[in-house]
Design a protein around this motif. Structure first.
Motif, PDB file in Angstrom:
ATOM      1  N   LYS A 212      33.033  29.201  44.354  1.00  0.00           N
ATOM      2  CA  LYS A 212      33.720  30.209  45.631  1.00  0.00           C
ATOM      3  C   LYS A 212      33.953  29.903  46.808  1.00  0.00           C
ATOM      4  O   LYS A 212      34.258  28.354  47.624  1.00  0.00           O
ATOM      5  N   ARG A 213      35.251  30.200  47.601  1.00  0.00           N
ATOM      6  CA  ARG A 213      35.596  29.709  48.989  1.00  0.00           C
ATOM      7  C   ARG A 213      34.607  29.882  50.376  1.00  0.00           C
ATOM      8  O   ARG A 213      33.767  30.993  50.011  1.00  0.00           O
ATOM      9  N   THR A 254      36.658  31.956  40.777  1.00  0.00           N
ATOM     10  CA  THR A 254      37.106  32.255  41.612  1.00  0.00           C
ATOM     11  C   THR A 254      37.555  32.977  42.393  1.00  0.00           C
ATOM     12  O   THR A 254      37.889  32.959  43.614  1.00  0.00           O
ATOM     13  N   GLY A 255      38.415  34.049  41.913  1.00  0.00           N
ATOM     14  CA  GLY A 255      38.001  34.884  42.319  1.00  0.00           C
ATOM     15  C   GLY A 255      39.705  34.972  42.737  1.00  0.00           C
ATOM     16  O   GLY A 255      39.835  36.261  43.692  1.00  0.00           O
ATOM     17  N   ILE A 256      40.021  33.990  42.659  1.00  0.00           N
ATOM     18  CA  ILE A 256      41.668  34.162  43.346  1.00  0.00           C
ATOM     19  C   ILE A 256      42.689  35.609  42.513  1.00  0.00           C
ATOM     20  O   ILE A 256      43.041  35.148  41.582  1.00  0.00           O
ATOM     21  N   PRO A 257      43.565  35.362  43.622  1.00  0.00           N
ATOM     22  CA  PRO A 257      44.817  36.330  42.749  1.00  0.00           C
ATOM     23  C   PRO A 257      45.253  35.657  41.513  1.00  0.00           C
ATOM     24  O   PRO A 257      45.843  36.810  40.671  1.00  0.00           O
ATOM     25  N   GLU A 258      45.209  35.028  41.588  1.00  0.00           N
ATOM     26  CA  GLU A 258      46.530  33.883  40.269  1.00  0.00           C
ATOM     27  C   GLU A 258      45.640  33.979  38.637  1.00  0.00           C
ATOM     28  O   GLU A 258      46.597  33.893  37.784  1.00  0.00           O
ATOM     29  N   SER A 259      43.967  34.517  39.347  1.00  0.00           N
ATOM     30  CA  SER A 259      42.736  34.442  38.456  1.00  0.00           C
ATOM     31  C   SER A 259      43.510  35.080  37.169  1.00  0.00           C
ATOM     32  O   SER A 259      42.317  35.768  36.244  1.00  0.00           O
TER      33      SER A 259
END
Length: 500
Positions: A212-213, A254-259
């Protein structure tokens, strides 16, 4: 005891060929960076990179027919073959750089010369192979390729395949002697030994549970120390997820938009391995056939001479299977656990579109040993069941995503780098040609994730990989020079004389 996060510069998840390659590149480019590796198994190269879990082919499109497609006008499209070949040349150059500087030793322990051949049966397939040969043989990357439909010549090239064969339909083959067999497990272990000598901290039996960030922009990795049972937290400015089939679930965390809107479909593989040394001795080539109509690209049958633990062996396959696990050592809940609200429609669309693949996998799972022997006898007519054992190969997770070309739920073949917009985290998804193109793929990671360093790093990259940024097909003299020098450094020229 304090459980405060331990800071580092870069974290690599998974001790396979991809992390090994990225770590080795980074240590040459930024030697002062502190790097940590986390691997849930006991050693490096135990999953997809392991020598028993992949085909061990130095994929350079010399024999793989699925890299050359026939266009509607009957001509052969060789663009993908050129791309794959050029990518493999990058790997050869980097490995040669490491050998030249004694950073890794004894290249014969991981790479051996072996002829690459394509073999087809039937008038239509012979016509395709001849057109493919005509399209490739004039290209500098494929010089030395030969074609024959003469049974006597084919007996010289592949005696085991020709013995006992009846002539009820046309057959043909191409052969090129500059192919390779690569033991990616051995190479991975060598690279991690090298990284350890460069003070890279390698943590085996450490399972990454979450990513996580943090509020200050770092990535916090939650790690379970399997031996002690303790939970540790580590933070880094950059994280690479190179966990093979296990990369997708970690990328999702990670929850990044790219995922988002990415799914995965696991496919397991089986190979038949010959246990009769007399049969093994009769064959010396990697011989690739053509996938059956309706079968996916990963099903291309091939009969491979392999060198594993410095012993010559013979494998045939692959036979596909289905398991919901994303790794051989994974969980039966992997597939269902990867279905999220943001990708459920993508996954459902793929399920509808890929009914033929589902049917194929079911048929493969239900194959009896005798049915597998029948497929083997298309390559070796006199094959005997007692000479062959079955081994379970690695799990591959094919990427499913929405694309402009294929629409919603399109199954992707090949490898794909998914990275955050700011380059702080990247994951590698997908399968073949995977390991063969590891250097190309990791250079892509560097370009995506460290654009601010690329100008500074470029001279060193060019020292390690002289053709970086060049098209080899447009610079045949440079290709010839590089191909010859890497063959000498890696011991491929000398060994060809010994083994052919």
């Amino acid at each position: 005891m304090s459980n405060l996060p331990k800071k580092t510069d870069a974290i690599l998840i998974g001790a396979g060929i991809m992390s090994a390659t990225l770590g080795s590149l980074l240590k040459e480019l930024a030697s002062e960076w502190e790097i940590k590796v986390f691997e849930k198994l006991e050693n490096a190269g135990e999953e997809s990179s392991n020598e028993w879990n992949n085909a061990g082919t130095g994929h350079s499109a010399l024999c793989e027919l699925n890299y050359t497609s026939e266009k509607s006008d009957g001509s052969i499209d060789i663009k993908k073959a050129i791309k794959i070949n050029e990518q493999f040349q990058l790997s050869r150059q980097f490995w040669s750089y490491l050998v030249d500087r004694n950073l890794i030793r004894n290249p014969q322990d991981f790479i051996m010369p072996i002829p690459h051949m394509s073999f087809v049966q039937g008038e239509e397939n012979v016509s395709f192979l001849k057109k493919r040969f005509d399209a490739l043989s004039n290209n500098p990357l494929f010089q030395g390729m030969q074609f024959s439909d003469d049974p006597e010549k084919l007996k010289e090239w592949m005696p085991l395949i020709m013995e006992g064969r009846t002539w009820n339909e046309p057959i043909a083959a191409t052969r090129i002697d500059s192919g390779t067999d690569v033991n990616f497990g051995a190479l991975t272990r060598m690279l991690f030994d090298h990284l350890k000598s460069k003070n890279v901290e390698i943590n085996y039996n450490h399972n990454v549970k979450d990513i996580k960030r943090t509020s200050d922009g770092l990535w916090e990795v939650k790690v379970h120390d399997i031996n002690s049972g303790k939970i540790e937290y580590h933070t880094a400015k950059f994280v690479f997820i190179g966990g093979g089939g296990g990369s997708l679930p970690l990328l999702q965390k990670t929850g990044i938009p790219e995922s988002k809107h990415i799914g995965g479909f696991p496919v397991s593989g089986l190979f038949m391995v010959c246990n009769n040394p007399d049969v093994v001795a009769q064959h010396h080539a990697k011989v690739y056939g053509k996938a059956k109509v309706g079968a996916p690209p990963m099903s291309v049958p091939h009969l491979d001479t392999r060198y594993i633990n410095n012993k010559k062996t013979l494998l045939f396959g692959p036979f596909a299977g289905f398991s919901p696990k994303f790794l051989k050592t994974g969980s039966n809940l992997d597939l269902i656990g990867s279905v999220k609200p943001n990708n459920v429609l993508t996954m459902l669309a793929a399920g509808i579109k890929e009914m033929a693949l589902t049917k194929y996998l079911i048929q493969q799972v239900l194959l009896s040993n005798e049915k597998r022997m029948e497929e083997l006898r298309e390559f070796i007519p006199n094959a005997k069941s007692k000479d062959w054992d079955l081994v379970v190969a690695g799990q591959r997770v094919q990427v499913i995503k929405d694309t402009d070309a294929g629409g919603k739920g399109t199954l992707q073949f090949g490898t794909e780098v998914v990275s955050a917009a700011d380059g702080s985290i990247a994951a590698l998804l997908g399968a073949s040609p995977g390991a063969s193109t590891a250097v190309h793929v990791m250079l892509e990671v560097l370009e995506k994730c460290f654009p601010q360093h690329m100008q500074e790093w470029k001279p060193k990259i060019k020292e390690m990989i002289p053709s970086y940024g060049l098209s080899l097909v447009e610079n045949p003299d440079i290709f010839q020079e590089i191909h010859t020098s890497t063959a000498q450094t890696l011991g491929l020229i000398k060994k060809e004389l010994v083994y052919s």
